[in-house]
Design a protein around this motif. Sequence first.
Motif, short mmCIF file in Angstrom:
data_model
loop_
_atom_site.label_atom_id
_atom_site.label_comp_id
_atom_site.label_asym_id
_atom_site.label_seq_id
_atom_site.Cartn_x
_atom_site.Cartn_y
_atom_site.Cartn_z
N ASN A 1 -7.47 25.11 13.80
CA ASN A 1 -8.07 23.85 13.35
C ASN A 1 -8.35 23.98 11.86
OD1 ASN A 1 -9.41 21.52 12.97
ND2 ASN A 1 -11.12 21.97 14.34
N LEU B 1 -11.74 18.89 9.40
CA LEU B 1 -13.18 18.77 9.55
C LEU B 1 -13.56 18.95 11.01
CD1 LEU B 1 -15.69 18.11 7.89
CD2 LEU B 1 -15.34 15.71 8.43
N GLU B 2 -14.55 19.76 11.31
CA GLU B 2 -14.89 20.05 12.69
C GLU B 2 -15.97 19.12 13.25
OE1 GLU B 2 -15.54 24.14 13.62
OE2 GLU B 2 -13.85 24.78 12.42
N THR B 3 -16.55 18.23 12.41
CA THR B 3 -17.55 17.29 12.89
C THR B 3 -16.84 16.15 13.62
OG1 THR B 3 -18.85 17.78 10.92
CG2 THR B 3 -19.47 15.84 12.18
N PRO B 4 -17.29 15.80 14.83
CA PRO B 4 -16.63 14.72 15.57
C PRO B 4 -16.70 13.40 14.80
CG PRO B 4 -18.12 15.94 17.00
CD PRO B 4 -18.34 16.44 15.60
N MET B 5 -15.65 12.62 14.91
CA MET B 5 -15.56 11.35 14.18
C MET B 5 -16.64 10.37 14.61
SD MET B 5 -13.37 11.61 11.85
CE MET B 5 -13.25 9.92 11.33
N ILE C 1 -19.77 10.98 15.19
CA ILE C 1 -20.97 11.27 14.39
C ILE C 1 -20.78 10.75 12.96
CG2 ILE C 1 -22.35 13.14 13.40
CD1 ILE C 1 -21.89 14.68 16.00
N ILE C 2 -19.58 10.93 12.40
CA ILE C 2 -19.31 10.46 11.04
C ILE C 2 -19.43 8.94 10.96
CG2 ILE C 2 -17.54 10.28 9.25
CD1 ILE C 2 -16.58 13.06 10.15
N ALA D 1 -23.09 7.85 11.33
CA ALA D 1 -23.86 8.08 10.12
C ALA D 1 -23.50 7.05 9.05
CB ALA D 1 -23.61 9.49 9.60
#
Length: 163
Positions: free
Chosen positions: A126, A129-133, A135-136, A139
């Motif tokens: 991978n 970006l490892e942050t799930p979409m 959450i993005i 925010a």
Amino acid sequence: MLAVLAIFAVPTAANAYETTDGSDVTIAPGQAVTLTFSGFDANEPTTASAPDAVTLGVVKVVTTFSRPADSAGVVKYTASATQPGTYTITVTGVSGKVAVGTLTVAPTDSGAGSGSGSGSNGALPNTGLETPMLIIWGAAGALALGIALTVVLTIVRRQKASV
């Protein structure tokens, strides 16, 4: 009768020279190694050939290379390859003697890896970006809502002040 004799005589003449000793080596990708072939006549000119993935000598694009055997009938060729696999190098003397060697390029060790997506489980690493979409986007939506609320409150406060 003569035709039958010719059929059996031709393969015998073609196999008159035996295969001589060659080298069988295993290397890491990109590593150069000297392969030794013996059984040739003294000072006999020889030609080595290899698949396109193998480099013979010091020139990068050479897949055939010529050099004479020494006084003992031994000839050495330097070979390297970057792609893992098993390659056959064939050396042929002008007398018709043939030596075959095997160059095996072992794959590099993938290592234990660390973190998610290391590839050690067979999956692709991978690199994004490892942050799930979700959450993005959540925010970003909260930020937009906060900015809109601030703008509305400022407009309402100015209207009350002017009345």
